[in-house]
Write a protein that holds these residues in place. Structure first.
Motif, PDB file in Angstrom:
ATOM      1  N   ILE A  19       0.674  -1.719  -0.257  1.00 45.48           N
ATOM      2  CA  ILE A  19       0.075   0.112  -0.074  1.00 45.48           C
ATOM      3  C   ILE A  19       1.151   1.565  -0.107  1.00 45.48           C
ATOM      4  O   ILE A  19       0.580   1.936  -0.735  1.00 45.48           O
ATOM      5  N   LYS A  28      -4.070  -8.642  -6.890  1.00 47.81           N
ATOM      6  CA  LYS A  28      -5.482  -8.265  -5.792  1.00 47.81           C
ATOM      7  C   LYS A  28      -5.548  -9.400  -4.994  1.00 47.81           C
ATOM      8  O   LYS A  28      -5.332  -9.878  -3.888  1.00 47.81           O
ATOM      9  N   ASP A  32      -5.142 -10.593  -1.561  1.00 50.73           N
ATOM     10  CA  ASP A  32      -6.707 -10.948  -0.416  1.00 50.73           C
ATOM     11  C   ASP A  32      -6.480 -12.104  -0.192  1.00 50.73           C
ATOM     12  O   ASP A  32      -6.491 -12.074   0.778  1.00 50.73           O
ATOM     13  N   ASP A  88      -7.549  -2.370   3.735  1.00 50.57           N
ATOM     14  CA  ASP A  88      -7.176  -1.844   2.847  1.00 50.57           C
ATOM     15  C   ASP A  88      -8.268  -0.210   2.922  1.00 50.57           C
ATOM     16  O   ASP A  88      -8.116   0.749   2.514  1.00 50.57           O
TER      17      ASP A  88
END
Length: 499
Positions: A19, A28, A32, A88
């Protein structure tokens, strides 16, 4: 502590390197989902494996201990997956800009409210992907990506995606009809789409979705720098940057997992012998994980097998780092990276006959083939030697690729299964010509009968390249017969020592 440490460590790692610094070029879904599923196995095997053995758990052949390991992995993975949404959300604020040109000047932002924007709806670009997913590729997924340029910038795009999922076991005619209907229906919906019904935009990270929009733009502008393009997905719900529901869900999931594991630990009795060994820091009597690591040692007992396993894994990791999907890369992606197809081979790209044997259609395809490779290693490598083992894999893989392009006119073939079937062919020859003992011949015969039979059966209804399997099997059998006639007695002596 192990669970809490794993969750906190990965979240911090993700926050810093992905990030804040943007140093993780991974999609992603890997960050994730797949990383939070894989990492707990490492934590459990390193820190909890020996401690689980302190419990007197019932189960055949260590199944009970594996069940405990699996439960602990699940107890760590669940909150780790859930926590990624919270990481996030707390990492990004909603940034308000006057125009889309301002977005290009902001680094690190993800959510934007644009006060004024216009779209060039007559300049929309589109791209379609077709992917197979699910068990035995039983699901067919259609995705249509529309990228529309926003006025005031040459690199900012408004993104709309349409999806459709059908059963991949339908007839080819029915699938073509469903595909045509999907394109027609999506096109009509897009023609009436309201671009201005948006509360805020989300800038797409590296993902399958972003790849779809990149492909739409690259078809029209082949030389465009994809890294400089910004793709905005419209959102019509209110923005909540501090999603405390996801934090609550993380805590609740963690506590539920901890409670279940606590109950599982309290119920069994302590094995005093193992406790004494643990206090004296002695290794486990039966340590499957240590045996597994020895099996992967490229200078150990199975050198050739370890080399081939690592080559397949390394190629897969390279595929992931250059952007291919972890579970279901597209046919075009597989072809671009080195897949095997008749047209390319006839145009002189002969290297594909070999490279395709190390490329896989996602992690499950890789895992399935590695299981077959492991079986071959155990029963074959020490009989013929590690150099011959590697050579058989390569030669049979090439013959399997040749069989595939001979049989299929326009099919992209990848995977180690053709080469592995070549190794099975050598084993079959050793069974037929009685290199293996009677017991081993029965065992190998049953195993090969099941594998070959199921492969042929699935090849009739699924996306299985039986031509490559048969080509590999036949070439392996011929090579095995050559081994037998050249050195039959020595092979029998080695077989008796090995088994």
């Amino acid at each position: 502590m192990v669970s809490l440490g794993t969750v906190i460590s990965y979240c911090f790692f993700r926050w810093v390197f992905d990030i804040k610094l943007g140093l993780l070029p991974l999609k992603k879904d890997i960050l994730d989902l797949w990383m939070p599923i894989i990492l707990p196995w490492i934590s459990v095997l390193i820190w909890l494996r020996k401690r689980i053995r302190l419990l007197r758990i019932r189960g055949k052949g260590g199944d009970g201990y594996f069940g405990y390991q699996f439960a602990m992995v699940a107890a760590i993975a669940a909150p780790l997956v859930v926590s990624q949404e919270y990481v996030d959300k707390i990492s990004y604020d909603l940034i308000e800009v006057n125009s889309v040109s301002d977005i290009s000047k902001i680094k690190g932002g993800k959510y934007f409210k644009v006060n004024s924007f216009d779209v060039e709806d007559n300049a929309s670009l589109f791209h379609v992907t077709v992917r197979t997913t699910g068990k035995y590729n039983g699901t067919l997924n259609f995705n249509l990506f529309y990228a529309t340029p926003l006025r005031g910038s040459t690199s900012v795009w408004h993104c709309v995606e349409y999806k459709r999922t059908i059963n991949n076991n339908l007839s080819k005619q029915r699938k073509n009809l469903e595909y045509s209907n999907f394109l027609d229906r999506s096109s009509k919906e897009f023609n009436t789409y309201n671009f201005y019904a948006v509360t805020y935009f989300e800038k797409l990270a590296i993902s399958k979705e972003r790849d779809g929009f990149v492909n739409a733009v690259e078809k029209e502008y082949p030389g465009v720098n994809a890294n400089n393009q910004i793709f905005l997905a419209p959102k019509i719900v209110a923005f909540k940057n501090k999603n405390y529901n996801s934090l609550r869900n993380t805590v609740v999931t963690f506590l539920i997992g901890a409670l279940i594991i606590l109950i599982m630990i309290i119920l069994p009795k302590i094995d005093k012998n193992e406790l004494n060994r643990f206090k004296r820091n002695k290794p486990l009597k039966d340590d499957d994980f240590k045996d597994f690591l020895e099996f992967l040692n490229p200078i150990g007992a199975y050198k050739g097998g370890a080399v081939l396993i690592f080559l397949n894994i390394i190629v897969f990791l390279v595929m992931i780092f250059i952007g291919l999907d972890f579970v279901s890369p597209t046919t075009k992606e597989l072809l671009d990276i080195g897949g095997n197809r008749r047209q390319e081979i006839l145009n002189g790209e002969y290297w594909r006959l070999l490279s395709s044997n190390f490329i896989h259609i996602g992690v499950f395809h890789l895992f399935q083939n590695l299981l077959g490779l492991v079986f071959s290693i155990v029963f074959l490598e020490n009989l013929i030697g590690y150099m011959k083992f590697i050579l058989v894999y390569i030669v049979c893989g090439i013959f399997a690729s040749l069989a595939s392009i001979y049989w299929h006119e326009d099919v992209v073939s990848v995977g180690a299964s053709g080469a592995i079937f070549g190794l099975f062919g050598v084993m079959l020859a050793f069974a037929v010509f009685k290199i293996f003992s009677d017991y081993m011949r029965k065992f190998v015969g049953i195993f090969l009968g099941l594998v070959i039979g199921l492969s042929l059966l699935f090849g009739m209804v699924k996306s299985v390249d039986n031509a490559a399997h048969i080509g590999g099997l036949i070439s392996g059998f011929v090579i095995g017969a050559i081994f037998v006639f050249a050195n039959k007695e020595q092979l029998r002596i080695k077989e008796k020592k090995e088994f």
